[in-house]
Design a protein around this motif. Structure first.
Motif, PDB file in Angstrom:
ATOM      1  N   GLY A 213       0.806  -1.215   0.000  1.00 34.44           N
ATOM      2  CA  GLY A 213       0.000   0.000   0.000  1.00 34.44           C
ATOM      3  C   GLY A 213       0.838   1.263   0.000  1.00 34.44           C
ATOM      4  O   GLY A 213       0.583   2.193  -0.778  1.00 34.44           O
ATOM      5  N   TYR A 214       1.848   1.305   0.848  1.00 37.83           N
ATOM      6  CA  TYR A 214       2.711   2.492   0.905  1.00 37.83           C
ATOM      7  C   TYR A 214       3.542   2.648  -0.371  1.00 37.83           C
ATOM      8  O   TYR A 214       3.777   3.777  -0.825  1.00 37.83           O
ATOM      9  N   THR A 215       3.970   1.544  -0.954  1.00 37.11           N
ATOM     10  CA  THR A 215       4.730   1.623  -2.199  1.00 37.11           C
ATOM     11  C   THR A 215       3.861   2.174  -3.328  1.00 37.11           C
ATOM     12  O   THR A 215       4.306   3.021  -4.118  1.00 37.11           O
ATOM     13  N   ALA A 216       2.625   1.707  -3.403  1.00 33.82           N
ATOM     14  CA  ALA A 216       1.701   2.218  -4.425  1.00 33.82           C
ATOM     15  C   ALA A 216       1.424   3.704  -4.211  1.00 33.82           C
ATOM     16  O   ALA A 216       1.385   4.489  -5.168  1.00 33.82           O
ATOM     17  N   ALA A 217       1.238   4.096  -2.949  1.00 33.41           N
ATOM     18  CA  ALA A 217       0.989   5.512  -2.643  1.00 33.41           C
ATOM     19  C   ALA A 217       2.199   6.368  -2.994  1.00 33.41           C
ATOM     20  O   ALA A 217       2.058   7.475  -3.536  1.00 33.41           O
ATOM     21  N   PHE A 218       3.394   5.868  -2.688  1.00 31.17           N
ATOM     22  CA  PHE A 218       4.614   6.590  -3.049  1.00 31.17           C
ATOM     23  C   PHE A 218       4.722   6.750  -4.559  1.00 31.17           C
ATOM     24  O   PHE A 218       5.033   7.848  -5.061  1.00 31.17           O
ATOM     25  N   ALA A 219       4.484   5.666  -5.298  1.00 32.06           N
ATOM     26  CA  ALA A 219       4.597   5.720  -6.757  1.00 32.06           C
ATOM     27  C   ALA A 219       3.636   6.748  -7.339  1.00 32.06           C
ATOM     28  O   ALA A 219       3.996   7.517  -8.246  1.00 32.06           O
ATOM     29  N   ALA A 220       2.410   6.790  -6.809  1.00 26.43           N
ATOM     30  CA  ALA A 220       1.427   7.751  -7.303  1.00 26.43           C
ATOM     31  C   ALA A 220       1.819   9.177  -6.946  1.00 26.43           C
ATOM     32  O   ALA A 220       1.743  10.093  -7.770  1.00 26.43           O
ATOM     33  N   CYS A 221       2.266   9.382  -5.700  1.00 21.23           N
ATOM     34  CA  CYS A 221       2.644  10.724  -5.252  1.00 21.23           C
ATOM     35  C   CYS A 221       3.836  11.255  -6.043  1.00 21.23           C
ATOM     36  O   CYS A 221       3.896  12.444  -6.369  1.00 21.23           O
ATOM     37  N   SER A 222       4.785  10.382  -6.351  1.00 18.47           N
ATOM     38  CA  SER A 222       5.984  10.829  -7.068  1.00 18.47           C
ATOM     39  C   SER A 222       5.657  11.380  -8.450  1.00 18.47           C
ATOM     40  O   SER A 222       6.398  12.206  -8.981  1.00 18.47           O
ATOM     41  N   LEU A 223       4.538  10.935  -9.015  1.00 14.16           N
ATOM     42  CA  LEU A 223       4.135  11.404 -10.350  1.00 14.16           C
ATOM     43  C   LEU A 223       3.529  12.803 -10.309  1.00 14.16           C
ATOM     44  O   LEU A 223       3.348  13.435 -11.362  1.00 14.16           O
ATOM     45  N   LEU A 224       3.215  13.297  -9.116  1.00 11.10           N
ATOM     46  CA  LEU A 224       2.628  14.632  -8.990  1.00 11.10           C
ATOM     47  C   LEU A 224       3.673  15.736  -9.071  1.00 11.10           C
ATOM     48  O   LEU A 224       3.341  16.888  -9.354  1.00 11.10           O
ATOM     49  N   LEU A 225       4.928  15.401  -8.825  1.00 13.30           N
ATOM     50  CA  LEU A 225       5.959  16.430  -8.714  1.00 13.30           C
ATOM     51  C   LEU A 225       6.099  17.302  -9.967  1.00 13.30           C
ATOM     52  O   LEU A 225       6.253  18.525  -9.850  1.00 13.30           O
ATOM     53  N   PRO A 226       6.047  16.739 -11.178  1.00 13.80           N
ATOM     54  CA  PRO A 226       6.152  17.609 -12.363  1.00 13.80           C
ATOM     55  C   PRO A 226       5.005  18.612 -12.498  1.00 13.80           C
ATOM     56  O   PRO A 226       5.152  19.626 -13.191  1.00 13.80           O
ATOM     57  N   LEU A 227       3.875  18.330 -11.841  1.00 11.48           N
ATOM     58  CA  LEU A 227       2.727  19.235 -11.928  1.00 11.48           C
ATOM     59  C   LEU A 227       2.900  20.481 -11.060  1.00 11.48           C
ATOM     60  O   LEU A 227       2.254  21.502 -11.309  1.00 11.48           O
ATOM     61  N   VAL A 228       3.776  20.398 -10.049  1.00 11.40           N
ATOM     62  CA  VAL A 228       3.879  21.498  -9.090  1.00 11.40           C
ATOM     63  C   VAL A 228       5.302  22.032  -8.943  1.00 11.40           C
ATOM     64  O   VAL A 228       5.581  22.849  -8.066  1.00 11.40           O
ATOM     65  N   SER A 229       6.216  21.574  -9.789  1.00  9.43           N
ATOM     66  CA  SER A 229       7.615  22.010  -9.688  1.00  9.43           C
ATOM     67  C   SER A 229       8.240  22.011 -11.071  1.00  9.43           C
ATOM     68  O   SER A 229       7.573  21.793 -12.087  1.00  9.43           O
ATOM     69  N   ALA A 230       9.566  22.205 -11.088  1.00 10.09           N
ATOM     70  CA  ALA A 230      10.295  22.264 -12.352  1.00 10.09           C
ATOM     71  C   ALA A 230      10.702  20.889 -12.869  1.00 10.09           C
ATOM     72  O   ALA A 230      11.404  20.789 -13.875  1.00 10.09           O
ATOM     73  N   ALA A 231      10.283  19.804 -12.192  1.00 12.48           N
ATOM     74  CA  ALA A 231      10.614  18.458 -12.659  1.00 12.48           C
ATOM     75  C   ALA A 231      10.047  18.239 -14.057  1.00 12.48           C
ATOM     76  O   ALA A 231       8.911  18.621 -14.354  1.00 12.48           O
ATOM     77  N   THR A 238      11.618   8.465 -14.945  1.00 16.52           N
ATOM     78  CA  THR A 238      12.316   7.752 -13.872  1.00 16.52           C
ATOM     79  C   THR A 238      11.342   7.349 -12.769  1.00 16.52           C
ATOM     80  O   THR A 238      11.382   6.211 -12.270  1.00 16.52           O
ATOM     81  N   ALA A 239      10.476   8.277 -12.369  1.00 21.01           N
ATOM     82  CA  ALA A 239       9.511   7.996 -11.302  1.00 21.01           C
ATOM     83  C   ALA A 239       8.518   6.914 -11.714  1.00 21.01           C
ATOM     84  O   ALA A 239       8.196   6.018 -10.926  1.00 21.01           O
ATOM     85  N   LEU A 240       8.039   6.986 -12.947  1.00 20.66           N
ATOM     86  CA  LEU A 240       7.047   6.021 -13.417  1.00 20.66           C
ATOM     87  C   LEU A 240       7.646   4.619 -13.492  1.00 20.66           C
ATOM     88  O   LEU A 240       7.070   3.652 -12.952  1.00 20.66           O
ATOM     89  N   SER A 241       8.799   4.495 -14.143  1.00 19.04           N
ATOM     90  CA  SER A 241       9.412   3.172 -14.296  1.00 19.04           C
ATOM     91  C   SER A 241       9.911   2.636 -12.949  1.00 19.04           C
ATOM     92  O   SER A 241       9.717   1.455 -12.630  1.00 19.04           O
ATOM     93  N   GLY A 242      10.534   3.506 -12.146  1.00 19.90           N
ATOM     94  CA  GLY A 242      11.051   3.063 -10.851  1.00 19.90           C
ATOM     95  C   GLY A 242       9.956   2.687  -9.877  1.00 19.90           C
ATOM     96  O   GLY A 242      10.044   1.674  -9.181  1.00 19.90           O
ATOM     97  N   GLY A 243       8.895   3.501  -9.832  1.00 12.76           N
ATOM     98  CA  GLY A 243       7.792   3.211  -8.931  1.00 12.76           C
ATOM     99  C   GLY A 243       7.084   1.915  -9.288  1.00 12.76           C
ATOM    100  O   GLY A 243       6.740   1.115  -8.405  1.00 12.76           O
ATOM    101  N   LEU A 244       6.875   1.686 -10.577  1.00 14.95           N
ATOM    102  CA  LEU A 244       6.207   0.459 -11.013  1.00 14.95           C
ATOM    103  C   LEU A 244       7.066  -0.769 -10.723  1.00 14.95           C
ATOM    104  O   LEU A 244       6.552  -1.820 -10.320  1.00 14.95           O
ATOM    105  N   TYR A 245       8.366  -0.631 -10.910  1.00 11.88           N
ATOM    106  CA  TYR A 245       9.238  -1.781 -10.657  1.00 11.88           C
ATOM    107  C   TYR A 245       9.297  -2.095  -9.167  1.00 11.88           C
ATOM    108  O   TYR A 245       9.283  -3.272  -8.769  1.00 11.88           O
ATOM    109  N   TRP A 246       9.364  -1.069  -8.335  1.00 11.88           N
ATOM    110  CA  TRP A 246       9.363  -1.294  -6.883  1.00 11.88           C
ATOM    111  C   TRP A 246       8.063  -1.979  -6.459  1.00 11.88           C
ATOM    112  O   TRP A 246       8.071  -2.911  -5.651  1.00 11.88           O
ATOM    113  N   LEU A 247       6.947  -1.515  -7.026  1.00 15.65           N
ATOM    114  CA  LEU A 247       5.659  -2.135  -6.718  1.00 15.65           C
ATOM    115  C   LEU A 247       5.639  -3.591  -7.178  1.00 15.65           C
ATOM    116  O   LEU A 247       5.113  -4.471  -6.479  1.00 15.65           O
ATOM    117  N   LYS A 248       6.224  -3.853  -8.345  1.00 20.27           N
ATOM    118  CA  LYS A 248       6.300  -5.230  -8.834  1.00 20.27           C
ATOM    119  C   LYS A 248       7.079  -6.116  -7.866  1.00 20.27           C
ATOM    120  O   LYS A 248       6.693  -7.264  -7.599  1.00 20.27           O
TER     121      LYS A 248
END
Length: 291
Positions: A213-231, A238-248
């Motif tokens: 649950g926490y890994t899925a929440a982290f993966a989703a939250c990490s994808l928000l950063l480009p919406l609110v910062s210069a990412a 990196t966030a999408l592929s890394g988060g999905l692999y960690w969840l896997k």
């Protein structure tokens, strides 16, 4: 040299190094292409000193716990190579120096206050109470663990905005599966010290649900950063592929009779993922500087 090494080890250099990686990512992201080398160096030194101080105080508080755990019973405060009162003075000097450095040259009062908050949570709320008395100690401690990238971001940008908030939540979420994995493959040490960590209190099955649950929440939250910062797209990929692999990895088969190898894989990849995300944030900031 031996006593010098003992004092150095009290600061937990590995923890400092890992936190400086995420600090640098946050700093370059917050700079949005206008990084100041002087502020970067001063803030990095200030953060390192505050973390070192927190680790020294943690070692002082945890003397009884460290004596019960195989991997920590040779620490200087346990063996008597470092006097407790000397450790207190040492930790105090490190912390004061770090906060003054942050305030004067490393981002101003905002960075210093965030450093003080991280220190207070780690030493007070976590080390003195949460770690010993509740399974939610990991959640309490996650706030201090998330502070370095937030301090870096705020030191560079001069403000606490949505980008800083997402970083805070994101790294708090990251701490949970990372820490639960440690508690699983170091279960004997935690049992010997009688620490109420969730995997021991509620069992592997419950801990695994929490980790997923926490890994899925982290993966989703990490994808928000480009919406609110210069990412940019580099960080997003990196966030999408890394988060999905960690969840896997969290969803792969785990032997209930020997969960250590499964937990260790999660732990090692969690460290790699932070390095990759921090590097992506740093590259985003550097590329904007070159434009």
């Amino acid at each position: 040299m031996r006593i010098f090494r003992q004092y150095l080890l009290l600061t937990k250099p590995g923890i400092i190094a890992g936190n400086l990686v995420s600090f640098a990512g946050g700093f370059f992201l917050g700079s949005a292409g206008h990084a100041s080398a002087g502020t970067l160096l001063a803030a990095a030194a200030g953060v390192a000193l505050v973390i070192a101080s927190g680790c020294v105080f943690n070692n002082y508080i945890d003397r009884d716990i460290d004596a019960a755990m195989a991997r920590t019973r040779q620490r200087g405060l346990v063996t008597g190579q470092v006097a407790p009162r000397h450790a207190l003075w040492y930790g105090t000097l490190l912390g004061v120096a770090g906060l003054l450095l942050l305030q004067a040259w490393g981002g101003g009062m905002l960075a210093a206050w965030l450093g003080l908050l991280g220190f207070a949570v780690y030493v007070g709320a976590y080390s003195l109470y949460g770690k010993r008395h509740t399974v939610h100690g990991t959640l309490i401690g996650s706030v201090s663990g998330a502070m370095p990238p937030v301090i870096g971001y705020c030191a560079a940008s001069g403000r606490f905005d949505l980008g800083a908030l997402v970083l805070l939540v994101m790294f708090c979420l990251w701490q949970m599966p990372h820490s639960y994995a440690i508690a699983i493959f170091r279960a004997r040490d935690y049992q010997a010290a009688r620490l109420p960590v969730l995997p021991l209190q509620y069992g592997l099955a419950s801990a695994r649900v929490q980790i997923i649950g926490y890994t899925a929440a982290f993966a989703a939250c990490s994808l928000l950063l480009p919406l609110v910062s210069a990412a940019s797209w580099l960080y997003l990929l990196t966030a999408l592929s890394g988060g999905l692999y960690w969840l896997k990895l969290t969803l792969t088969a785990c032997d209930p009779a020997n969960p250590g190898p499964w937990a260790r894989k999660l732990f090692l990849f969690s460290i790699l993922l932070v390095v990759l995300l921090s590097a992506a944030m740093g590259l985003d900031g550097l590329l904007q500087t070159l434009r």
